[in-house]
Design a protein around this motif. Structure first.
Motif, PDB file in Angstrom:
ATOM      1  N   ALA A 122       1.298  -2.979  20.229  1.00  0.00           N
ATOM      2  CA  ALA A 122       0.927  -3.219  18.656  1.00  0.00           C
ATOM      3  C   ALA A 122      -0.213  -2.398  18.228  1.00  0.00           C
ATOM      4  O   ALA A 122      -0.209  -2.023  16.924  1.00  0.00           O
ATOM      5  N   SER A 123      -1.216  -1.710  19.016  1.00  0.00           N
ATOM      6  CA  SER A 123      -2.373  -1.176  18.722  1.00  0.00           C
ATOM      7  C   SER A 123      -1.838   0.235  17.923  1.00  0.00           C
ATOM      8  O   SER A 123      -2.503   0.858  17.488  1.00  0.00           O
ATOM      9  N   GLU A 124      -0.778   0.886  18.434  1.00  0.00           N
ATOM     10  CA  GLU A 124      -0.051   1.949  18.162  1.00  0.00           C
ATOM     11  C   GLU A 124       0.585   1.979  16.882  1.00  0.00           C
ATOM     12  O   GLU A 124       0.780   2.798  16.169  1.00  0.00           O
ATOM     13  N   THR A 125       1.208   0.656  16.657  1.00  0.00           N
ATOM     14  CA  THR A 125       2.027   0.638  15.341  1.00  0.00           C
ATOM     15  C   THR A 125       1.554  -0.233  14.223  1.00  0.00           C
ATOM     16  O   THR A 125       2.164  -0.290  12.994  1.00  0.00           O
ATOM     17  N   PHE A 126       0.643  -0.674  14.478  1.00  0.00           N
ATOM     18  CA  PHE A 126      -0.121  -1.697  13.387  1.00  0.00           C
ATOM     19  C   PHE A 126      -1.262  -1.140  12.883  1.00  0.00           C
ATOM     20  O   PHE A 126      -2.428  -0.521  13.533  1.00  0.00           O
ATOM     21  N   GLU A 127      -1.102  -0.939  11.427  1.00  0.00           N
ATOM     22  CA  GLU A 127      -2.421  -0.358  10.823  1.00  0.00           C
ATOM     23  C   GLU A 127      -3.163  -1.429   9.847  1.00  0.00           C
ATOM     24  O   GLU A 127      -2.565  -2.225   9.138  1.00  0.00           O
ATOM     25  N   LYS A 128      -4.427  -1.620  10.349  1.00  0.00           N
ATOM     26  CA  LYS A 128      -5.117  -2.630   9.598  1.00  0.00           C
ATOM     27  C   LYS A 128      -5.187  -2.268   8.051  1.00  0.00           C
ATOM     28  O   LYS A 128      -5.725  -1.330   8.058  1.00  0.00           O
ATOM     29  N   LYS A 129      -4.892  -2.983   7.322  1.00  0.00           N
ATOM     30  CA  LYS A 129      -5.110  -2.797   5.598  1.00  0.00           C
ATOM     31  C   LYS A 129      -6.463  -3.451   5.219  1.00  0.00           C
ATOM     32  O   LYS A 129      -7.039  -4.385   5.818  1.00  0.00           O
ATOM     33  N   THR A 130      -7.054  -2.659   4.156  1.00  0.00           N
ATOM     34  CA  THR A 130      -8.341  -3.078   3.957  1.00  0.00           C
ATOM     35  C   THR A 130      -8.327  -3.225   2.180  1.00  0.00           C
ATOM     36  O   THR A 130      -7.125  -2.284   1.551  1.00  0.00           O
ATOM     37  N   GLY A 131      -9.301  -3.924   1.560  1.00  0.00           N
ATOM     38  CA  GLY A 131      -9.168  -3.853   0.172  1.00  0.00           C
ATOM     39  C   GLY A 131      -8.120  -4.329  -0.384  1.00  0.00           C
ATOM     40  O   GLY A 131      -7.371  -5.531   0.050  1.00  0.00           O
ATOM     41  N   VAL A 132      -7.675  -3.831  -1.789  1.00  0.00           N
ATOM     42  CA  VAL A 132      -6.526  -4.246  -2.522  1.00  0.00           C
ATOM     43  C   VAL A 132      -5.264  -4.074  -1.699  1.00  0.00           C
ATOM     44  O   VAL A 132      -4.332  -5.074  -1.691  1.00  0.00           O
ATOM     45  N   ALA A 133      -4.951  -3.088  -0.514  1.00  0.00           N
ATOM     46  CA  ALA A 133      -4.085  -3.005   0.188  1.00  0.00           C
ATOM     47  C   ALA A 133      -3.919  -4.286   0.913  1.00  0.00           C
ATOM     48  O   ALA A 133      -2.770  -4.790   1.190  1.00  0.00           O
ATOM     49  N   HIS A 134      -4.826  -4.787   1.561  1.00  0.00           N
ATOM     50  CA  HIS A 134      -4.980  -6.095   2.380  1.00  0.00           C
ATOM     51  C   HIS A 134      -4.257  -7.129   1.657  1.00  0.00           C
ATOM     52  O   HIS A 134      -3.671  -8.089   2.073  1.00  0.00           O
ATOM     53  N   LEU A 135      -4.906  -7.284   0.268  1.00  0.00           N
ATOM     54  CA  LEU A 135      -4.322  -8.367  -0.600  1.00  0.00           C
ATOM     55  C   LEU A 135      -2.875  -8.446  -0.617  1.00  0.00           C
ATOM     56  O   LEU A 135      -2.097  -9.333  -0.563  1.00  0.00           O
ATOM     57  N   PHE A 136      -2.017  -7.180  -0.760  1.00  0.00           N
ATOM     58  CA  PHE A 136      -0.913  -7.142  -1.194  1.00  0.00           C
ATOM     59  C   PHE A 136      -0.045  -7.265   0.164  1.00  0.00           C
ATOM     60  O   PHE A 136       0.985  -7.949   0.133  1.00  0.00           O
ATOM     61  N   ALA A 137      -0.593  -6.875   1.340  1.00  0.00           N
ATOM     62  CA  ALA A 137      -0.112  -7.005   2.629  1.00  0.00           C
ATOM     63  C   ALA A 137       0.254  -8.755   3.080  1.00  0.00           C
ATOM     64  O   ALA A 137       0.976  -8.943   3.426  1.00  0.00           O
ATOM     65  N   ALA A 138      -0.941  -9.238   2.600  1.00  0.00           N
ATOM     66  CA  ALA A 138      -1.192 -10.569   2.864  1.00  0.00           C
ATOM     67  C   ALA A 138      -0.135 -11.254   2.301  1.00  0.00           C
ATOM     68  O   ALA A 138       0.492 -12.346   2.488  1.00  0.00           O
ATOM     69  N   GLY A 139      -0.018 -10.826   0.858  1.00  0.00           N
ATOM     70  CA  GLY A 139       1.186 -11.601  -0.130  1.00  0.00           C
ATOM     71  C   GLY A 139       2.789 -11.561   0.699  1.00  0.00           C
ATOM     72  O   GLY A 139       3.420 -12.147   0.669  1.00  0.00           O
ATOM     73  N   GLN A 140       2.721 -10.047   1.129  1.00  0.00           N
ATOM     74  CA  GLN A 140       3.987  -9.763   1.808  1.00  0.00           C
ATOM     75  C   GLN A 140       4.271 -10.594   2.896  1.00  0.00           C
ATOM     76  O   GLN A 140       5.300 -11.012   3.361  1.00  0.00           O
ATOM     77  N   TYR A 141       3.173 -10.676   3.805  1.00  0.00           N
ATOM     78  CA  TYR A 141       3.261 -11.604   5.027  1.00  0.00           C
ATOM     79  C   TYR A 141       3.470 -13.042   4.629  1.00  0.00           C
ATOM     80  O   TYR A 141       4.339 -13.694   5.541  1.00  0.00           O
TER      81      TYR A 141
END
Length: 136
Positions: A11-30
């Motif tokens: 997971a550490s190699e395939t997962f990129e932690k999102k921050t800022g506004v990108a995190h908000l959109f990623a959370a909505g997608q999840y």
């Protein structure tokens, strides 16, 4: 590091932690992915139907805005607990596919939490309907 599948990356190699506004959109997608997964559960579909029927019933009997809000909040809590119960079931089935007392207890406890909220929602809806029809 041992992996079950040679092609699978940690997971550490395939997962990129999102921050800022990108995190908000990623959370909505999840969240939408979780909703789509929950839609596969017949219990959740029945609860969505109960929400629709309850809203129509509350409109017909002339429930107040506060009563509508109370019903919607209780249903949102029910949906949340149903999602957590489904997550518990998924994890137990993944971690312990064989029948085990611990796995059965985890699933039963999740089911009991959903049951408690179903009772709370039913009692609240019955109270509002009875109050509006016979008392108010």
């Amino acid at each position: 590091m041992t992996l079950n599948d040679k092609n699978q990356k940690p997971a550490s190699e395939t997962f990129e932690k999102k921050t800022g506004v990108a995190h908000l959109f990623a959370a909505g997608q999840y969240s939408m992915q979780g909703f789509r997964r929950l839609m596969q559960e017949s219990a959740f579909r029945h609860e969505l139907l109960a929400l629709g029927v309850g809203l129509v019933l509350f409109a017909v009997i002339g429930a107040s805005l506060g009563e509508f809000l109370g019903f919607i909040v209780l249903m949102a809590i029910l949906f949340s607990v149903e999602a957590l119960n489904t997550a518990i079931e998924e994890l137990v089935d993944r971690i312990s596919p064989e029948i085990s007392t611990v796995g059965r207890n985890a699933k039963d406890l999740g089911s009991f939490a959903v049951f408690c909220l179903l009772v709370a929602n039913g009692l609240y809806a019955a109270y509002v309907v009875i109050f509006r029809i016979f008392i108010a």
